[in-house]
Design a protein around this motif. Sequence first.
Motif, short mmCIF file in Angstrom:
data_model
loop_
_atom_site.label_atom_id
_atom_site.label_comp_id
_atom_site.label_asym_id
_atom_site.label_seq_id
_atom_site.Cartn_x
_atom_site.Cartn_y
_atom_site.Cartn_z
N LYS A 65 0.82 -1.21 0.00
CA LYS A 65 0.00 0.00 0.00
C LYS A 65 0.85 1.26 0.00
O LYS A 65 0.54 2.24 0.67
CB LYS A 65 -0.97 0.00 1.19
N ALA A 66 1.93 1.21 -0.76
CA ALA A 66 2.81 2.37 -0.88
C ALA A 66 2.48 3.13 -2.16
O ALA A 66 1.91 2.59 -3.11
CB ALA A 66 4.27 1.91 -0.93
N SER A 67 2.83 4.41 -2.18
CA SER A 67 2.74 5.20 -3.41
C SER A 67 3.96 4.88 -4.25
O SER A 67 5.09 4.91 -3.74
CB SER A 67 2.72 6.70 -3.08
N VAL A 68 3.76 4.57 -5.53
CA VAL A 68 4.89 4.25 -6.40
C VAL A 68 5.13 5.40 -7.37
O VAL A 68 4.19 5.97 -7.92
CB VAL A 68 4.68 2.93 -7.15
N PHE A 69 6.40 5.75 -7.55
CA PHE A 69 6.80 6.79 -8.50
C PHE A 69 7.59 6.10 -9.61
O PHE A 69 8.71 5.63 -9.38
CB PHE A 69 7.63 7.86 -7.80
N ILE A 70 6.97 6.01 -10.78
CA ILE A 70 7.56 5.31 -11.92
C ILE A 70 8.40 6.32 -12.70
O ILE A 70 7.87 7.14 -13.45
CB ILE A 70 6.47 4.66 -12.79
N ASN A 71 9.69 6.25 -12.51
CA ASN A 71 10.60 7.27 -13.02
C ASN A 71 11.01 6.98 -14.47
O ASN A 71 11.99 6.29 -14.72
CB ASN A 71 11.83 7.34 -12.10
N PHE A 99 0.57 -1.34 -4.75
CA PHE A 99 0.57 0.10 -4.97
C PHE A 99 -0.74 0.75 -4.53
O PHE A 99 -1.82 0.30 -4.91
CB PHE A 99 0.79 0.42 -6.45
N LYS A 100 -0.62 1.81 -3.76
CA LYS A 100 -1.79 2.59 -3.38
C LYS A 100 -2.19 3.54 -4.51
O LYS A 100 -3.36 3.76 -4.78
CB LYS A 100 -1.49 3.38 -2.10
N GLU A 101 -1.17 4.12 -5.16
CA GLU A 101 -1.36 4.97 -6.34
C GLU A 101 -0.04 5.01 -7.09
O GLU A 101 0.99 4.60 -6.56
CB GLU A 101 -1.80 6.39 -5.96
#
Length: 252
Positions: A65-71, A99-101
């Motif tokens: 449930k983490a926010s993921v940043f797709i770089n 993923f939370k978002e």
Amino acid sequence: MEKAIVTGAMGFLGFELCLAMLEEGLEVLAADSANAAGDRWLEVGRNSNITYQHLDQEVPEEAAKASVFINLYDYFTERKRSKTLKDISSFIEKNKKSFKEAAVLLPTVLSNRSGETELSDFLQFLEEQDITNQYSIYLPTLFGSGQPETFLFQQLLSKSDKEDDFVDDPRSAIYVKDAAQAVLHNGRSLESILLLSDDHDSWKKSLSLLEQAGPDRGEVQNYIDIIPQKLKHVGVKASLSFEEVLELQRKP
């Protein structure tokens, strides 16, 4: 504690984003395709709120449930090999339930060597994953310490002879640390946005400070503009002057 995952975490923007998250008190999982975190990891010190893992590995239960940043910004501006994009795709497919978002970080332009098709296929893949609360953040030229030599400023500072091959968007330039903070703070709105410097001539002003820049060195080459129409613009205020940022970039 709020949790976040950053892919491409050892990249120019990716690493600064990890540092910004740590400053905000987030628990960070830094994921990349390298076998080890490398020398930049020394900048983190012994902070227990960040861990590194290879993209081949599954996200541990404690990062659920983490926010993921797709770089993708670093991927397209540093011109990494396609295997890295495949690694990112595999990582997302395996771990999307954690993923939370998802925030997709993208450059505002693609250089002639970057592929529209490659990006289009990847974005289509993301849509098919049906990740809740997916949005995009577009970023122009980022500069500062650690800028890759694919950017014009770093080419000039290192006196590279690659005179007509750079990935800059001449419409705007933002200090990478300010960009990382803006990504983190504006990303919480879960809204697709375009980040731009508050100074409309930021790129040209920065270029003018580099003595090696001849009258034609900053001529804009052909590039592919990928900014969607009617995208919300968010101004980023500079924390340092152009002179101060470029001085930091000059240091080894």
